[in-house]
Design an enzyme around this catalytic site. Sequence first.
Site, short mmCIF file in Angstrom:
data_model
loop_
_atom_site.label_atom_id
_atom_site.label_comp_id
_atom_site.label_asym_id
_atom_site.label_seq_id
_atom_site.Cartn_x
_atom_site.Cartn_y
_atom_site.Cartn_z
N HIS A 189 -3.34 -5.51 2.42
CA HIS A 189 -2.81 -4.98 3.67
C HIS A 189 -2.46 -6.00 4.71
CE1 HIS A 189 -2.74 -0.81 3.80
NE2 HIS A 189 -3.99 -0.64 3.44
N CYS A 225 0.81 -1.22 0.00
CA CYS A 225 0.00 0.00 0.00
C CYS A 225 0.85 1.28 0.00
CB CYS A 225 -1.01 -0.03 1.14
SG CYS A 225 -2.40 1.08 0.80
N ARG A 244 -12.34 6.41 -2.23
CA ARG A 244 -11.42 5.59 -1.47
C ARG A 244 -11.76 4.13 -1.72
NH1 ARG A 244 -7.60 7.11 1.82
NH2 ARG A 244 -6.77 5.38 3.04
#
Length: 238
Positions: free
Chosen positions: A192, A95, A128
């Site tokens: 993640h 990320c 997002r």
Amino acid sequence: MSTESTLRIVWIYPDLLSTYGDRGNMLILARRAALRNIPVETYEVRSDQQMPTTADIYLIGGGEDGPQALASQRLIADGGLHRAVNQGAAVLAVCAGYQLFGGSFFAKGAQCRGLDLLDINSDRGETRAVGEVRGDIDPRLGLPPLTGFENHGGRTHLGPGVAPLARVTAGIGNDGQTEGAWNGKILGTYAHGPALARNPAIADLLLRWAIGADSLAPLDDTWPERLRGERLAAASAV
Ligand code: GLN
């Protein structure tokens, strides 16, 4: 003291980029190495410390805009990570860490300079991207589908010097089409946190790259595979 055959894993700047439990990736790698009787040492290198240049695997995680911009500045000034990569170290960049491996990325309202170690550039997306991300990994890597959790505002554009890590089947990744990027022994992904717990085959790929092995002794991956199965099913249901 480490010996020549000891596998050395560096976690880059845990004081800046560890918002999502990225330490899990280091633990998974160390555990999967130890289960194969590969001697392993882990190092957590903070942003006020010099970056070692001779480790075998470097891990860099996700984080907010401010720490991301600071991490990039410090890594550029330090230069150690560039030397390590040029010497053939393996990298997993997640990320914010993935974005800052590129030429530029968007943080704190501006385009920021990245490390230029991957041929990618990231800018701001209109929305997002938050939730499950899933993709079919580049067949040349010979891995099962990627499953992960993403949470980022940026969108990443790939240049000719990298290949997408995966073709998106759920979620957004780079741009809704592709997810992550790879070149040589560098892997970047938006998946993640404990991404390697959910994708143990990626952990083993990094270990194989680091020790120069075509294969590793198989492990009992019942638990990770159950977790993967649940996540793949959940992603398909979205
Ligand atoms: N600041 C970056 C973005 O929002 C990275 C975020 C993250 O690491 N979760 O795109």
